[in-house]
Structure formats: structure tokens, C-alpha cells
Write an enzyme that holds these catalytic residues in place. Structure first.
Site, PDB file in Angstrom:
ATOM      1  N   GLU A  28       0.745  -1.168  -0.042  1.00 55.04           N
ATOM      2  CA  GLU A  28      -0.033   0.206   0.016  1.00 55.04           C
ATOM      3  C   GLU A  28       0.848   1.253  -0.013  1.00 55.04           C
ATOM      4  OE1 GLU A  28      -3.343   0.246  -0.272  1.00 55.04           O
ATOM      5  OE2 GLU A  28      -2.355   2.412  -0.620  1.00 55.04           O
ATOM      6  N   LYS A  80       8.213  -1.701  -2.332  1.00 56.73           N
ATOM      7  CA  LYS A  80       7.478  -0.897  -1.326  1.00 56.73           C
ATOM      8  C   LYS A  80       8.581  -0.165  -0.375  1.00 56.73           C
ATOM      9  CE  LYS A  80       5.038   0.937   1.819  1.00 56.73           C
ATOM     10  NZ  LYS A  80       4.076   2.177   1.189  1.00 56.73           N
ATOM     11  N   CYS A  93       6.069   4.919   9.033  1.00 61.09           N
ATOM     12  CA  CYS A  93       6.762   3.858   8.150  1.00 61.09           C
ATOM     13  C   CYS A  93       8.121   4.116   7.698  1.00 61.09           C
ATOM     14  CB  CYS A  93       5.890   4.081   6.670  1.00 61.09           C
ATOM     15  SG  CYS A  93       4.308   3.259   7.023  1.00 61.09           S
TER      16      CYS A  93
END
Ligand code: NAD
Ligand code: UDX
Length: 463
Positions: free
Chosen positions: A162, A221, A277
């Protein structure tokens, strides 16, 4: 294969918004989001959509539209797994706090628990989608657990990282730059990829849906987050040089951003990046590189974190130095506690570290943030374990109003770029403060000329 039922394990910042948008855009698919955290699920089911546990512009409206129609939130994980043809794993993958890889590697215990639960419950073939951010080659471990502990049914593992950013999650989900899906090159793998492509194709152009092998998808990612964070550390490194040389980092960012090879986005100098993150994923990347013996690669990326820590520390040092080398018993007002605007998330927010530094110097911190509660601020400070909980409570005051927070302060520090800070009556704030009244604008969002004309001593980043 047409998907009719989706289950998502993990009702957090990713699982909640992502599934709400899938449900809104795919009314024929039943989407059930499950979580072990009963309070979180109760909050997602709150009759008033404004009380859902995550603040994101536009999210409560989407939840209001889809919830009860084809979007459900539940604690019955087994049932949702059993019924779904496709299961997203969207649980947290924090930095390990114990054992091998402590402070660096991603903690995959929640992922493994999900895999074992899916294996135990599944009585029909399932597609398992990695939505969480994972170290490259995690799909191999998930596959091994599923195949060795399952009931003899077939599993296909897809990687579908995502890329949403908090604060703009809904806009990012509705209009993504790309959707990335990694899967096996076998016929069954390709069928699984196509099933997931068809879900997204309900609202995303096919040419924005990229399919790759699983390992490329998993690694992309981590790579994307490393590149994004690297840009911030790069501009922040320049901000320190600007302060020494008379250059202005906003002007430098503008000048380099007009080079189409560099581009203008993500060049905003700041008090340092936060969020759940960037730091976690770069530490994980560094750990992976080291585990393959790639020490130069590891050192290269670690520097992004080192620079970010330096930028935070530099900001608190500057406050102390500017306030005549002592902030003991002085009130420092914080505008903002969230790690960026338009979110109530505070994970790794620079504000926490700046507050901790200043409390070490015996300052009194008074905070106003439009979306963050006092309980959360206290928990954030307590989590650092720098001092007793009483010590933190005594040093922290919180307000529902910025003017109250700034009253009687020696300095105001802007830690989050909330839009409302720009439009305050700064004369009124100035009048209520000790003199000289200092401002430390950790986001370069205020009008320095205007503030200086009022009488403030203004300090931005990189000028
Ligand atoms: P989060 O902590 O907000 O949510 C995770 C949820 O999973 C929690 O509510 C937790 O209770 C639940 N959970 C954990 N183990 C479970 C289990 N075994 N069964 C059921 N529920 C379980 O985390 P998040 O911010 O949504 O992040 C999830 C993943 O997505 C992470 O890997 C993260 O790196 C990645 N990611 C996050 C963002 C972001 O902006 N937050 C963006 C992209 C990717
Ligand atoms: C990030 C990635 O952008 C997203 O693609 C990924 O899925 C999750 O991690 P997020 O952490 O939610 O998203 O927000 P982001 O907008 O990337 O900001 C991260 C931090 O960097 C914030 O503290 C922000 O204030 C800071 N930042 C961002 C800067 O200091 N300068 C910038 O130019 C941009």
C-alpha cells in the site's frame, strides 16, 4: 475467478481506509475487516461515523455509505477467513524490540499468527494478499506455514503493498499513482493476480495496475519509502548548510525542484520526518542488506536515519541555545503533535522527541493539536521510558485551544503543519507571551516577515 467476499485482517490505518474504499467502489463484493482489538472494532462500528478510530479527510463519509451494506467490521476472525475467497493481511509490522535484529528488523510475529490462523481455518482454496509492508521474501515464509499447517487446500500468495500517505489516504486510494501486484509466474499465480487486478479495475485504469514477480513487489515498497525519506534527509542536510551560509532552503528547494529530473515534491525541509513507516522500513532495509553482507548498501541507507535524528536534535538544541542556554521552568508552547497534518497519528512524530529533549532541560511543554488527545501525548512520552510517568505528566500541559496553549509562553514551536496555524491572530498570541517572544517554525509555514513586524524573534528551518 470472480471475487465476491474479501476479508482483511487488521483494522488499522491501512486496513480500515483501504477496505472502505474497496467496499465503496465494488458494491458487489462483501468486505469484512477483522481485528483482535475489540475497542478498535467497536469504534469502527460506532453509530456516528465521525467517531471512527482514524481521522482521515473524507473517510467517515465513505464508511457511512458502505458500512452495513457491503462493509463490515468484526472481531470474528475465523468466520471472516472461512467465508472469503481473498484475504488481505494488513497487520502491523513494527521494528523488533527484542532478540536478534532488535531495533532494526521488522517484527513478523503478527504476520505469522495470521498465516497460522488462515491455515487452520481455511477449508477451500484462498488467495492471501500481503498488504502489510514486509521484508523481501516474506511470501516464502507465509507459503511454507500455509502449506505445512493447512488442511490440504491451495493457497496463492500475492504481494500488494500500500502506497497511501496518511492525511491524504482517501484521495490516494481513490486516485493512486499505481497499484502494484506481485504474484507467482505459474498459471494459478497469474489467475490470482488477475482476480485482484479485477477488483482494482473497478475504479483504477488498467494501465496504472502494475504486475510483477512477488519479490520485486515486496522490495519495491521498501525502496519507495527509502527514496522518499532520502529526499527529506537530503533537503534537511542542506537546511543546516543554508543556516550557515545565508542561503534559504525554500529557495534552494524551489530552484532544484524545477529541474524535471528532480521534481518539486517531497523537498520540504522540516523538523524531521515521522510516521510509522519511513524509519521502520529503512531500518528493515538496512538489516536485510547487512544480512546479505552488503555493508556499503546498509551504511548508505542508514545515513538517511542518522540525518533525521540529527535534524530533530538540532531543533531542540536551537531552542535551548536561543533561549539564553536555559529553558528550565520556561513554558514552551507546541503547536501540533501529529507527525503531519490531517491525521491523528503520532507514531514517531518529531514532536515527541523534541518534547523529550526539552523536558530533560526542565522545560514545561504546553501542547495544542487539533486531533490528538492528551492521553495519546502522555502515552507517546511514556513509551520512551526516559523518566517516570509522573515526571512526564508534570511537564506536559495540554489545551483545546492554541491561544491558551501559547499564553505566558517564552517560545512557540510549530511541530505540525496544520493549516489553521497560518491564519491565527498572531498579534494576540504575541501580546500574551513573555518577551522576547520566540517562534521556532519547524515546518516553515508561517509568514516570517509578518511575525517579525509584530515583534517576534522568528526562527525557521534552513534560513
Ligand atoms: P495499525 O497498527 O494501525 O493496524 C494494524 C492492526 O492489526 C491493529 O489494529 C492490530 O490490532 C491488528 N492485528 C495485529 N495482529 C492481528 C491478528 N493476528 N489478528 C487480527 N488483527 C491483528 O497498522 P497500520 O498503520 O495499518 O499498518 C499496517 C501495515 O501496513 C504495516 O505493515 C505498515 O508498514 C503498512 N503500511 C502502513 C501505512 C501507513 O500509512 N500507516 C502505509 C503503507 C503501508
Ligand atoms: C509514507 C509514504 O509517503 C507512503 O507512500 C507510504 O505508504 C507510507 O509512508 P506517511 O508516512 O503517511 O506516508 O506520510 P508522508 O507524507 O510520506 O510524510 C512522512 C513524514 O515526512 C511526515 O512527518 C512529513 O511531515 C515529513 N515530510 C514529508 C517532510 O518533512 N518533508 C516533505 O517534503 C514531505
Amino acid at each position: 475467478m470472480k471475487i465476491t467476499k474479501i476479508c482483511c485482517i487488521g483494522a488499522g490505518y491501512v486496513g480500515g481506509p483501504t477496505m472502505a474504499v474497496i467496499a465503496q467502489k465494488c458494491p458487489d463484493i462483501q468486505v469484512t475487516v477483522v481485528d483482535l482489538n475489540e475497542q478498535r472494532i467497536a469504534d469502527w462500528n460506532d453509530p456516528n461515523p465521525d467517531n471512527i478510530p482514524i481521522y482521515e479527510p473524507g473517510l467517515s463519509e465513505i464508511v457511512a455509505e458502505a458500512r452495513g451494506r457491503n462493509l463490515f467490521f468484526s472481531t470474528d476472525v475465523d468466520k471472516a477467513i472461512d467465508e472469503a475467497e481473498m484475504i488481505f493481511i494488513s497487520v502491523n509490522t513494527p521494528t523488533k524490540t527484542y532478540g536478534k535484529g532488535r531495533g532494526m528488523a521488522a517484527d513478523l510475529k503478527y504476520i505469522e499468527l495470521c498465516a497460522r490462523q488462515i491455515a487452520r481455518v481455511a477449508k477451500q482454496n484462498k488467495i492471501v494478499v500481503e498488504k502489510s509492508t514486509l521484508p523481501v521474501r516474506t511470501a516464502e515464509a507465509i507459503k511454507s506455514i500455509l502449506d505445512n499447517t493447512g488442511n490440504g487446500v491451495q493457497f496463492q500468495i500475492l504481494s500488494n503493498p500500500e502506497f497511501l500517505a496518511e492525511g491524504t489516504a482517501v484521495a490516494d486510494l481513490l486516485n493512486p499513482d499505481r497499484i502494484l501486484i506481485g504474484g507467482d509466474v505459474t498459471v494459478e499465480g497469474q489467475e490470482a493476480i488477475n482476480a485482484l487486478v479485477d477488483v482494482y479495475a473497478n475504479w483504477v485504469d488498467k494501465d496504472k495496475i502494475l504486475t510483477t514477480n512477488v519479490w520485486s513487489s515486496e522490495l519495491s515498497k521498501l525502496t519507495a519509502n527509502a527514496f522518499l525519506a532520502q529526499r527529506i534527509s537530503s533537503i534537511n542536510a542542506m537546511s543546516e548548510l543554508c543556516e550557515k551560509t545565508g542561503a534559504d532552503v525554500n529557495e534552494v528547494a524551489r530552484a532544484i525542484g524545477m529541474d524535471s529530473r528532480i521534481g518539486p515534491k517531497f523537498l520540504k525541509a522540516s523538523v524531521g520526518f515521522g510516521g510509522s513507516c519511513f524509519q521502520k522500513d529503512i531500518l528493515n532495509l538496512v538489516y536485510i542488506a547487512k544480512s546479505y553482507g552488503l555493508n556499503e548498501v546498509a551504511d548508505y541507507w542508514e545515513q538517511v536515519i542518522i540525518m533525521n535524528d540529527h535534524q530533530k536534535r538540532r531543533f531542540s538544541n536551537k531552542i535551548v541555545q536561543t533561549l539564553y542556554n536555559t529553558v528550565a521552568d520556561k513554558k514552551i508552547a507546541f503547536l501540533g503533535w501529529a507527525f503531519k497534518k490531517d491525521t491523528n497519528d503520532t507514531r514517531e512524530s518529531a514532536a515527541i522527541y523534541i518534547a523529550d529533549d526539552l523536558i530533560n532541560e526542565q522545560a514545561k511543554i504546553s501542547v495544542y493539536d487539533p486531533k490528538v488527545s492528551r492521553v495519546k501525548m502522555q502515552a507517546d512520552l511514556n513509551y520512551l521510558e526516559t523518566r517516570s510517568e509522573e515526571g512526564n505528566n508534570d511537564s506536559l500541559d495540554t489545551f483545546n485551544n492554541a491561544y491558551e496553549a501559547c499564553k505566558g509562553a517564552h517560545a512557540v514551536a510549530v511541530l505540525t503543519e496544520w493549516d489553521e496555524f497560518r491564519t491565527y491572530d498572531w498579534q494576540k498570541i504575541y501580546d500574551s507571551m513573555h518577551k522576547p517572544a520566540f517562534i521556532f517554525d519547524g515546518r516553515n509555514i508561517l509568514d516570517s516577515k509578518h511575525l517579525e513586524s509584530i515583534g517576534f524573534v522568528y526562527n525557521g528551518i534552513g534560513s
